[in-house]
Design an enzyme around this catalytic site. Structure first.
Site, short mmCIF file in Angstrom:
data_model
loop_
_atom_site.label_atom_id
_atom_site.label_comp_id
_atom_site.label_asym_id
_atom_site.label_seq_id
_atom_site.Cartn_x
_atom_site.Cartn_y
_atom_site.Cartn_z
N HIS A 105 -61.52 -69.15 31.48
CA HIS A 105 -62.83 -68.65 31.90
C HIS A 105 -63.40 -69.48 33.03
O HIS A 105 -64.20 -69.02 33.83
CB HIS A 105 -63.83 -68.70 30.74
CG HIS A 105 -63.47 -67.83 29.60
ND1 HIS A 105 -63.31 -66.46 29.74
CD2 HIS A 105 -63.24 -68.09 28.30
CE1 HIS A 105 -63.01 -65.94 28.56
NE2 HIS A 105 -62.95 -66.92 27.68
N HIS A 131 -68.44 -77.78 34.45
CA HIS A 131 -67.56 -76.67 34.83
C HIS A 131 -68.20 -75.91 35.99
O HIS A 131 -69.33 -76.23 36.39
CB HIS A 131 -67.32 -75.74 33.63
CG HIS A 131 -68.59 -75.13 33.16
ND1 HIS A 131 -69.33 -75.65 32.12
CD2 HIS A 131 -69.30 -74.07 33.62
CE1 HIS A 131 -70.43 -74.94 31.97
NE2 HIS A 131 -70.44 -73.97 32.87
N HIS A 133 -68.69 -72.04 38.36
CA HIS A 133 -68.68 -70.57 38.45
C HIS A 133 -68.48 -70.26 39.93
O HIS A 133 -69.09 -70.92 40.79
CB HIS A 133 -70.00 -69.98 37.98
CG HIS A 133 -70.30 -70.33 36.54
ND1 HIS A 133 -69.88 -69.55 35.49
CD2 HIS A 133 -70.93 -71.40 36.00
CE1 HIS A 133 -70.26 -70.11 34.35
NE2 HIS A 133 -70.89 -71.24 34.63
N GLU A 143 -74.14 -68.29 39.55
CA GLU A 143 -74.74 -67.49 38.47
C GLU A 143 -76.22 -67.29 38.73
O GLU A 143 -76.71 -66.17 38.73
CB GLU A 143 -74.53 -68.19 37.12
CG GLU A 143 -73.07 -68.26 36.74
CD GLU A 143 -72.87 -68.18 35.25
OE1 GLU A 143 -73.28 -69.13 34.55
OE2 GLU A 143 -72.30 -67.18 34.78
N HIS A 156 -72.21 -76.67 36.65
CA HIS A 156 -73.04 -76.87 35.45
C HIS A 156 -72.58 -78.13 34.74
O HIS A 156 -71.40 -78.22 34.38
CB HIS A 156 -72.91 -75.68 34.49
CG HIS A 156 -73.57 -74.44 34.99
ND1 HIS A 156 -73.24 -73.19 34.54
CD2 HIS A 156 -74.56 -74.28 35.91
CE1 HIS A 156 -74.02 -72.29 35.17
NE2 HIS A 156 -74.81 -72.93 36.00
N THR A 237 -74.44 -68.94 29.35
CA THR A 237 -74.22 -67.76 30.20
C THR A 237 -72.95 -67.02 29.81
O THR A 237 -72.50 -66.13 30.54
CB THR A 237 -74.17 -68.14 31.70
OG1 THR A 237 -73.03 -68.97 31.93
CG2 THR A 237 -75.43 -68.88 32.12
N THR A 238 -72.37 -67.39 28.68
CA THR A 238 -71.22 -66.68 28.14
C THR A 238 -71.45 -66.44 26.65
O THR A 238 -72.27 -67.15 26.04
CB THR A 238 -69.93 -67.51 28.26
OG1 THR A 238 -70.11 -68.73 27.55
CG2 THR A 238 -69.59 -67.81 29.70
ZN LIG Z 1 -71.78 -72.43 33.25
#
Ligand SMILES: [Zn+2]
Ligand SMILES: *[C@@H]1O[C@H](CO)[C@@H](O)[C@H](O)[C@H]1NC(C)=O
Ligand SMILES: *[C@@H]1O[C@H](CO)[C@@H](O)[C@H](O)[C@H]1NC(C)=O
Ligand SMILES: *[C@@H]1O[C@H](CO)[C@@H](O)[C@H](O)[C@H]1NC(C)=O
Ligand SMILES: *[C@@H]1O[C@H](CO)[C@@H](O)[C@H](O)[C@H]1NC(C)=O
Length: 328
Positions: A105, A131, A133, A143, A156, A237-238
């Site tokens: 992911h 991590h 995005h 995001e 993040h 956000t997941t």
């Molecule tokens: Zn994140």
């Protein structure tokens, strides 16, 4: 009911749910997902392509405090009482090594809990992982958005409240998490600190592979100015989208070179051939939430500007009056 969920590997972005609660929730999608992703069952059955379907399978994803959001810079409320953020233990240049993982992911770096936010919140928050995005060369993949504009990527850094034993314990608690977010844009120069992570990407292009990288000063992954930030109450956000994140999004941004961004966009794989990119959730409705700002606009406010403009005719008037006097 949600407490029945068995939290195994607890990353903010890849929560491993027990297959029993999974079957109850997603029912018939089980077989389908298994075909596309042989490892799917162990990984919570969600993808970015089907994010519209998250709310059906994960109760909290349809909540009223979801993340990410669009930050409307004009609507953000200046709050002079927002305490500034102080980081400690971020310099990991001490011979430690950190695990860098392609979890299917995101690209995730594990962090030691000696790294923490000492002030800025009601408790000390300990680091767990960071991590990213990102998108593709055509699609910017941050995001959060700023006045509806996406940045190319976003970092993040996930911290959990020190009153809990670990990230898994904290993740579903109202005051459980504090995430620091920074926008990543493209600049002229290579970013030497980001390179310490990006240069290892080719070693972990296969999903679920990991490598060790030497520790360095994590402070340098964040923007220079940490004093200017936005603050709001939001969520993971997941899936499972727990509404437990105290969000900080910095106003100052980070830059990497175009080539470095391309490495992030093009190197990692999911499954056998699919590229790992466009791993961002769409901005969610505010539902009346407020976004606070730790700063006021540095440019001349409108009121001040109109004062300056009004003064110009006065000066002209003053000069012409003096002239009149002289010529009389
Ligand atoms: Zn994140
Ligand atoms: C987030 O942190 C601020 C302090 O900076 C605090 O006032 C606020 O209550 C926190 N929000 C939550 C949901 O804990
Ligand atoms: C987190 O802490 C709880 C409570 O101490 C413990 O039962 C659990 O095994 C810990 N989980 C991890 C992943 O360390
Ligand atoms: C976030 O939630 C906390 C706790 O409910 C509240 O005190 C705080 O005012 C909220 N922050 C914002 C920015 O709305
Ligand atoms: C930073 O704040 C300024 C002033 O409000 C705003 O114009 C700009 O869009 C913001 N940028 C980001 C990345 O938040």
């Amino acid at each position: 009911m949600q407490l029945k969920i068995f939290l195994n590997f607890l990353f903010i972005h890849s929560l491993v749910l027990s297959s029993s609660s999974e079957e109850e929730d997603t029912g018939s999608s089980e077989n389908e997902s298994e075909e596309h992703h042989p490892k799917g069952a162990a990984h919570g059955h969600w993808g970015y392509e089907d994010q519209d379907e998250w709310p059906a399978a994960f109760l909290y994803c349809s909540g009223k405090s979801q993340s990410p959001i669009n930050i409307d810079t004009k609507a953000a409320i200046y709050d002079p009482r927002l305490p500034s953020i102080a980081l400690e233990g971020y310099d990991l240049t001490d011979g430690s090594s950190l695990m860098l993982l392609n979890n299917g992911h995101t690209l995730q770096l594990s962090l030691p809990s000696t790294m923490h936010i000492v002030s800025g919140f009601d408790h000390v928050y300990l680091a767990a992982q960071l991590h990213f995005h990102w998108g593709t060369v055509e699609v910017p993949g941050s995001e959060h958005t700023v006045d509806n504009i996406h940045f190319p990527a976003e970092i993040h850094i996930v911290h959990y409240n020190s009153k809990y034993a670990n990230l898994s314990e904290a993740v579903n608690k109202p005051d459980g998490l504090a995430v620091l977010g920074g926008y990543i844009g493209v600049g002229l120069h290579e970013n030497a600190n980001y390179e310490k992570i990006l240069s290892a990407l080719t070693d972990i292009s296969i999903e679920e592979s990991n490598t060790q990288i030497p520790g360095f000063n994590m402070r340098h992954l964040l923007p220079k100015n940490l004093k200017r930030f936005y603050r709001y109450n939001g969520s993971l956000t997941t899936p499972p989208c727990f509404q437990t994140v105290n969000w900080t999004i910095f106003n100052d941004t980070i830059t990497v070179s175009r080539k470095q961004l391309a490495a992030l966009e093009d190197t990692l794989k999911v499954g056998f051939s699919q590229h790992l990119n466009k791993n961002f959730r769409a901005p969610q409705s505010l539902h009346g939430r407020q976004v606070l700002a730790s700063f006021t606009d540095a440019s001349v406010p409108e009121e001040g500007l109109s004062k300056v403009l009004k003064r110009i005719p006065n000066i002209t008037l003053f000069i012409s009056q003096r002239r009149k006097k002289r010529y009389r």
